[in-house]
Design a protein around this motif. Sequence first.
Motif, PDB file in Angstrom:
ATOM      1  N   UNK A  13       0.854  -1.191   0.000  1.00  0.00           N
ATOM      2  CA  UNK A  13       0.000   0.000   0.000  1.00  0.00           C
ATOM      3  C   UNK A  13       0.888   1.238   0.000  1.00  0.00           C
ATOM      4  N   UNK A  14       1.815   1.285  -0.956  1.00  0.00           N
ATOM      5  CA  UNK A  14       2.822   2.352  -0.986  1.00  0.00           C
ATOM      6  C   UNK A  14       2.209   3.740  -1.071  1.00  0.00           C
ATOM      7  N   UNK A  15       1.034   3.836  -1.675  1.00  0.00           N
ATOM      8  CA  UNK A  15       0.356   5.133  -1.792  1.00  0.00           C
ATOM      9  C   UNK A  15      -0.782   5.271  -0.790  1.00  0.00           C
ATOM     10  N   UNK A  16      -0.721   4.483   0.269  1.00  0.00           N
ATOM     11  CA  UNK A  16      -1.718   4.418   1.338  1.00  0.00           C
ATOM     12  C   UNK A  16      -2.881   3.511   0.945  1.00  0.00           C
ATOM     13  N   UNK A  17      -3.419   2.861   1.966  1.00  0.00           N
ATOM     14  CA  UNK A  17      -4.639   2.092   1.777  1.00  0.00           C
ATOM     15  C   UNK A  17      -5.780   3.086   1.512  1.00  0.00           C
ATOM     16  N   UNK A  18      -6.711   2.761   0.636  1.00  0.00           N
ATOM     17  CA  UNK A  18      -7.801   3.692   0.333  1.00  0.00           C
ATOM     18  C   UNK A  18      -8.521   4.221   1.571  1.00  0.00           C
ATOM     19  N   UNK A  19      -8.617   3.398   2.616  1.00  0.00           N
ATOM     20  CA  UNK A  19      -9.318   3.834   3.829  1.00  0.00           C
ATOM     21  C   UNK A  19      -8.578   4.958   4.547  1.00  0.00           C
ATOM     22  N   UNK A  20      -7.275   5.138   4.244  1.00  0.00           N
ATOM     23  CA  UNK A  20      -6.493   6.169   4.915  1.00  0.00           C
ATOM     24  C   UNK A  20      -6.405   7.465   4.125  1.00  0.00           C
ATOM     25  N   UNK A 241      -6.238   3.357  19.326  1.00  0.00           N
ATOM     26  CA  UNK A 241      -6.258   2.013  19.915  1.00  0.00           C
ATOM     27  C   UNK A 241      -7.537   1.326  19.465  1.00  0.00           C
ATOM     28  N   UNK A 242      -7.433   0.021  19.312  1.00  0.00           N
ATOM     29  CA  UNK A 242      -8.619  -0.779  19.002  1.00  0.00           C
ATOM     30  C   UNK A 242      -8.692  -1.926  19.993  1.00  0.00           C
ATOM     31  N   UNK A 243      -9.800  -2.028  20.675  1.00  0.00           N
ATOM     32  CA  UNK A 243     -10.002  -3.076  21.669  1.00  0.00           C
ATOM     33  C   UNK A 243     -10.949  -4.119  21.086  1.00  0.00           C
ATOM     34  N   UNK A 244     -10.433  -5.337  20.908  1.00  0.00           N
ATOM     35  CA  UNK A 244     -11.208  -6.425  20.319  1.00  0.00           C
ATOM     36  C   UNK A 244     -11.577  -7.435  21.400  1.00  0.00           C
ATOM     37  N   UNK A 263      -6.584  -1.602  11.667  1.00  0.00           N
ATOM     38  CA  UNK A 263      -7.600  -1.021  10.812  1.00  0.00           C
ATOM     39  C   UNK A 263      -8.619  -0.386  11.750  1.00  0.00           C
ATOM     40  N   UNK A 264      -8.887   0.892  11.546  1.00  0.00           N
ATOM     41  CA  UNK A 264      -9.702   1.649  12.508  1.00  0.00           C
ATOM     42  C   UNK A 264     -11.145   1.839  12.051  1.00  0.00           C
ATOM     43  N   UNK A 265     -11.527   1.214  10.957  1.00  0.00           N
ATOM     44  CA  UNK A 265     -12.904   1.313  10.455  1.00  0.00           C
ATOM     45  C   UNK A 265     -13.326   2.771  10.305  1.00  0.00           C
ATOM     46  N   UNK A 266     -12.408   3.570   9.769  1.00  0.00           N
ATOM     47  CA  UNK A 266     -12.696   4.994   9.579  1.00  0.00           C
ATOM     48  C   UNK A 266     -13.801   5.237   8.555  1.00  0.00           C
ATOM     49  N   UNK A 267     -13.904   4.442   7.476  1.00  0.00           N
ATOM     50  CA  UNK A 267     -14.999   4.684   6.534  1.00  0.00           C
ATOM     51  C   UNK A 267     -16.383   4.559   7.166  1.00  0.00           C
ATOM     52  N   UNK A 268     -16.496   3.729   8.205  1.00  0.00           N
ATOM     53  CA  UNK A 268     -17.785   3.585   8.882  1.00  0.00           C
ATOM     54  C   UNK A 268     -18.093   4.774   9.791  1.00  0.00           C
TER      55      UNK A 268
END
Length: 285
Positions: A13-20, A241-244, A263-268
């Motif tokens: 993901x050299x150009x960033x993951x789309x979610x970022x 932080x993500x708590x699972x 993965x922070x689920x930012x799109x949601x």
Amino acid sequence: MTTRIALATSADHADLHPADLPLAAALRTAGLDPVAEVWTDPSVDWSSYDAVLLRSVWDYHTRYLEFTEWLGQLDKACVPVFNDTDLLRWNGDKRYLLELRERGVAIVPSQVAAGACLHEVVAGLDGQQIVIKPTVSATAHNTIRGLAGSGELSRAMGDLPDDVYLVQPFLPEIQSEGEWSLIYLDGEYSHSVLKRPADGDYRVQSDMGGTATSADPTPAVRAAADAVLAAVDSKHAPVYARVDGVVVTGRFLLMEVELIEPYLFLPQHPAADVQLATAVASRLA
């Protein structure tokens, strides 16, 4: 003078993951100059940046020695890292779960085993459905599930590399109820999703066919996740932080607290991009 911040990512993901991408835009709006940099690229001059924010460094577990050496380079360059490098090192090995258990956090029952001890531990669980995962792992890498004592599981164990593993009971609630992910930004609760595996599977990762749906946790789940974050020993609240965890007989059991590259689920939850960017900018002000 503009503050330059490297968004550490992987070569995939050299150009960033789309979610970022929205996060990068939010960082620019917050007055920062974000630049995607592959963490394994030897040509990068990390000292030229005012800070490093880890994002899709999703291959760190397969190159863990290299990863810890890279963190050492950042320390020597005196570059602030989010989250800080001591926290990243602590979180990189899942044996931190046992430390959190000592601090009063309810975790999925876990035993640590390496080499020949793995077979001894599994033999003591004969007849139980169990999950075996490396203590340094992500995205269900080298994770297996099966019936302790069965030939099928023994064969699968024979294919595992010589490593250190966590041995845990399989929790059917992951299939029936789902696994919670609660996201915290700058130490404050932001949003949650409920993850479910594909039919017949037990892995909730999207790469394995799992799904994630925005959901509001119960007060009990929220309180338990808050307590997990409070038990993390750090000088400052994690920037993210993500708590699972999964609810078993009414009790939230921690599966992992993700502090390295979750993965922070930012799109949601689009507002979280601004929330995270603001937190980073305030720490660099």
